[in-house]
Design a protein around this motif. Sequence first.
Motif, PDB file in Angstrom:
ATOM      1  N   HIS A  88       0.858  -1.240   0.092  1.00  0.00           N
ATOM      2  CA  HIS A  88      -0.025   0.195  -0.040  1.00  0.00           C
ATOM      3  C   HIS A  88       0.800   1.340   0.000  1.00  0.00           C
ATOM      4  O   HIS A  88       0.332   2.348  -0.136  1.00  0.00           O
ATOM      5  N   VAL A  89       2.233   1.109   0.496  1.00  0.00           N
ATOM      6  CA  VAL A  89       3.013   2.240   0.254  1.00  0.00           C
ATOM      7  C   VAL A  89       3.877   2.031  -1.016  1.00  0.00           C
ATOM      8  O   VAL A  89       4.883   2.993  -1.090  1.00  0.00           O
ATOM      9  N   CYS A  90       3.796   1.183  -1.828  1.00  0.00           N
ATOM     10  CA  CYS A  90       4.610   0.938  -2.772  1.00  0.00           C
ATOM     11  C   CYS A  90       4.496   2.279  -3.750  1.00  0.00           C
ATOM     12  O   CYS A  90       3.325   2.507  -4.641  1.00  0.00           O
ATOM     13  N   PRO A  91       5.665   2.980  -4.297  1.00  0.00           N
ATOM     14  CA  PRO A  91       5.592   3.962  -5.126  1.00  0.00           C
ATOM     15  C   PRO A  91       5.105   3.754  -6.635  1.00  0.00           C
ATOM     16  O   PRO A  91       4.359   4.537  -7.282  1.00  0.00           O
ATOM     17  N   ILE A  92       5.259   2.265  -7.243  1.00  0.00           N
ATOM     18  CA  ILE A  92       5.203   2.001  -8.166  1.00  0.00           C
ATOM     19  C   ILE A  92       3.590   1.891  -8.676  1.00  0.00           C
ATOM     20  O   ILE A  92       3.148   2.232  -9.595  1.00  0.00           O
ATOM     21  N   LEU A  93       2.983   1.266  -7.575  1.00  0.00           N
ATOM     22  CA  LEU A  93       1.492   1.182  -7.579  1.00  0.00           C
ATOM     23  C   LEU A  93       0.608   2.423  -7.498  1.00  0.00           C
ATOM     24  O   LEU A  93      -0.606   2.587  -7.874  1.00  0.00           O
ATOM     25  N   ARG A  94       1.269   3.727  -7.202  1.00  0.00           N
ATOM     26  CA  ARG A  94       0.556   4.802  -7.374  1.00  0.00           C
ATOM     27  C   ARG A  94       0.053   5.186  -8.771  1.00  0.00           C
ATOM     28  O   ARG A  94      -0.664   6.162  -9.072  1.00  0.00           O
ATOM     29  N   ALA A  95       0.816   4.545  -9.790  1.00  0.00           N
ATOM     30  CA  ALA A  95       0.581   4.846 -11.021  1.00  0.00           C
ATOM     31  C   ALA A  95      -0.771   4.749 -11.513  1.00  0.00           C
ATOM     32  O   ALA A  95      -1.498   5.484 -12.012  1.00  0.00           O
ATOM     33  N   TYR A  96      -1.267   3.617 -10.863  1.00  0.00           N
ATOM     34  CA  TYR A  96      -2.601   3.073 -11.559  1.00  0.00           C
ATOM     35  C   TYR A  96      -3.758   3.325 -10.321  1.00  0.00           C
ATOM     36  O   TYR A  96      -4.703   3.397 -10.514  1.00  0.00           O
ATOM     37  N   ARG A  97      -3.156   3.576  -9.272  1.00  0.00           N
ATOM     38  CA  ARG A  97      -4.081   3.887  -7.997  1.00  0.00           C
ATOM     39  C   ARG A  97      -4.501   5.353  -8.212  1.00  0.00           C
ATOM     40  O   ARG A  97      -5.672   5.745  -7.543  1.00  0.00           O
ATOM     41  N   HIS A  98      -3.217   6.149  -8.500  1.00  0.00           N
ATOM     42  CA  HIS A  98      -3.769   7.457  -8.258  1.00  0.00           C
ATOM     43  C   HIS A  98      -3.393   8.305  -9.715  1.00  0.00           C
ATOM     44  O   HIS A  98      -3.755   9.286  -9.713  1.00  0.00           O
ATOM     45  N   THR A 129      -9.108   4.599 -24.131  1.00  0.00           N
ATOM     46  CA  THR A 129      -9.413   5.259 -25.265  1.00  0.00           C
ATOM     47  C   THR A 129     -10.439   6.401 -24.424  1.00  0.00           C
ATOM     48  O   THR A 129     -10.506   7.330 -24.783  1.00  0.00           O
ATOM     49  N   GLU A 130     -11.321   5.703 -23.368  1.00  0.00           N
ATOM     50  CA  GLU A 130     -12.085   6.602 -22.630  1.00  0.00           C
ATOM     51  C   GLU A 130     -11.538   7.532 -21.595  1.00  0.00           C
ATOM     52  O   GLU A 130     -12.184   8.253 -20.751  1.00  0.00           O
ATOM     53  N   GLY A 131     -10.097   7.423 -21.479  1.00  0.00           N
ATOM     54  CA  GLY A 131      -9.511   8.095 -20.506  1.00  0.00           C
ATOM     55  C   GLY A 131      -9.440   7.345 -19.051  1.00  0.00           C
ATOM     56  O   GLY A 131      -9.080   8.118 -18.286  1.00  0.00           O
ATOM     57  N   LEU A 132      -9.737   6.317 -18.982  1.00  0.00           N
ATOM     58  CA  LEU A 132      -9.723   5.474 -17.620  1.00  0.00           C
ATOM     59  C   LEU A 132      -8.567   4.658 -17.494  1.00  0.00           C
ATOM     60  O   LEU A 132      -7.825   4.345 -18.318  1.00  0.00           O
ATOM     61  N   VAL A 133      -7.968   4.849 -16.278  1.00  0.00           N
ATOM     62  CA  VAL A 133      -6.678   4.035 -16.012  1.00  0.00           C
ATOM     63  C   VAL A 133      -7.037   2.639 -15.834  1.00  0.00           C
ATOM     64  O   VAL A 133      -7.820   2.151 -15.050  1.00  0.00           O
ATOM     65  N   VAL A 134      -6.273   1.747 -16.752  1.00  0.00           N
ATOM     66  CA  VAL A 134      -6.677   0.378 -16.511  1.00  0.00           C
ATOM     67  C   VAL A 134      -5.385  -0.379 -16.091  1.00  0.00           C
ATOM     68  O   VAL A 134      -5.369  -1.626 -16.207  1.00  0.00           O
ATOM     69  N   GLY A 135      -4.306   0.485 -15.902  1.00  0.00           N
ATOM     70  CA  GLY A 135      -2.957  -0.319 -15.399  1.00  0.00           C
ATOM     71  C   GLY A 135      -1.853   0.768 -15.290  1.00  0.00           C
ATOM     72  O   GLY A 135      -2.163   1.898 -15.427  1.00  0.00           O
ATOM     73  N   ALA A 136      -0.503   0.083 -15.643  1.00  0.00           N
ATOM     74  CA  ALA A 136       0.594   0.707 -15.562  1.00  0.00           C
ATOM     75  C   ALA A 136       1.630   0.168 -16.211  1.00  0.00           C
ATOM     76  O   ALA A 136       1.462  -1.021 -16.392  1.00  0.00           O
TER      77      ALA A 136
END
Length: 546
Positions: A88-98, A129-136
């Motif tokens: 939950h504090v991993c910087p990598i996961l902030r890409a798709y979480r935030h 294409t709709e602008g939704l975050v689907v991963g990283a």
Amino acid sequence: MNPSGQPERHLSIEPNDSTWELREAQLRTLLDAAAEGLYGLDLEGRCTFANRACAQMLGYEGERELLGKNMHDLIHYAKADGSPFASHVCPILRAYRHGEQVHVDNDVFWKKGGESFPVEYWSYPICSTEGLVVGAVVTFIDISERLAHNRAEERVRRELEHRLRVSYEELGRTQNRLNLALEYGNVGLWDWDLTTNDVYYSPTFKSQLGYTQDDSWAAFGDWEAHLHPDDHDAAVQRVKDYFADPTRPYISKFRLQCRDGSYKWILSQGKAHFDAQGRPVRMIGVHIDITQQEEYDKKLEQLNNELSDTVKELKRANEELRQFAYVASHDLQTPLRSITGFAQLLAEDCLSDADDVAADYLRRIIRSAARMQRLIHDLLQLSRIDSRPRTSSPVDLGEVVSGVLHMLGDQIAQEQAVIDVSPLPTILGDATQMEQLFQNLLVNAINYRSSQRRLSVRVWYEMDGEHCRVHVRDNGIGIAPEYHEQVFEAFRRLHREAERPGTGIGLAICRKIAERHGGRIELESEPDRGSTFTVVLPKELVVSNA
């Protein structure tokens, strides 16, 4: 992120694109060609793709081993120190979480084998294409070499800093030692910048002339203005001569005016630095107060002159005294012979008829005249030692002593003396004077024999370092130590004429002959234990040993 909260940089996926397979192949080729590690994540943190570099750096045989695996739990589960790294504090996961881009320049990933390696990584959100975050998508590089290089640079930097610090400390200590040496040695320092004509004068330089550190001395002209008028031109010219020919060291002596108006003698030495065109640009040197030395030298010169005059006067007086002694002794012999002759004739003609008083007077006259003749003879011998021309021919001391014993044969036989002469060397010297020397020593042994024992005399020699030592030892009455020096003085006697015959000049002649041959004569003696006279001659005089 834009103002509406959506990421500005993203990767778009178009699942309905008819050319998907072609693009997928092109993308795969592109990803595998990259040197950086690349892998994709879905919203659950599972691997959706990975390139060849990613699998190789993480220790896997191929990217298929990574697909579908939770990448945080697989490669990012612990920190560099081994402590757990919560997801939950991993910087990598902030890409798709935030939906934000992430860059970390120094972290660790863990390989399949369980060992970690340092990485720098970037994590970007992937949007539809709709602008939704689907991963990283994550890009990383192995920074082991960079860190090793950085560590090496750091070591070099620390080493350089250490060396620089040590150099500065040593420079400071050297400067302190130099300042102390200059101060305690009373040595002034000057540093002349010829491009500006400015000069640094050290505190000691100023204090030598009675100035304080705050007094204004800052230019070449300050030195020049304080030169003694009689020394000014020569001192300035000496500087010019040095610049014209720097192969000759700059050494100059002059007088400088002190604050109180007096002058001090200064010795100045220095060395200049020249530019490419041979022009002097800087000159550094020292400034030594030699006033006291100059005064000593002047006084010494005065004393030497006085001493030279005294020596000349002594030589003249000595020569006059020698001439007087020779003439007086020579002239005294004629009337003395007359007195002796007439006294002897009177004794022969009248002694039988004279009363006891007259007879005693005649005998006293004859004895005194005889003693006076011996005294005059010895006095002439003493005066002739220095006046006789120096000769240097081989002299066999054994033959000399043998000749002396022959001359003294009657006295030796009368005393029944035992004379033991060991082999003696041949030296370079004056045979006549050597005969006088050993005759006087042997006569001295006979005259000062002991009545308690038979006279015994031994003569021998030995080589002692730089000297040849010839000894004459007797078993006579001996001499007390307090008189060892006095017996070598002319006319100095320790006994009355009635007790021991002699004139008191014999040993003085011995000393003078020894000194004339570059040597000396020594005495070892105690009362009633005999005497040993040692003639010490330079080793260079010995021609051959016995």
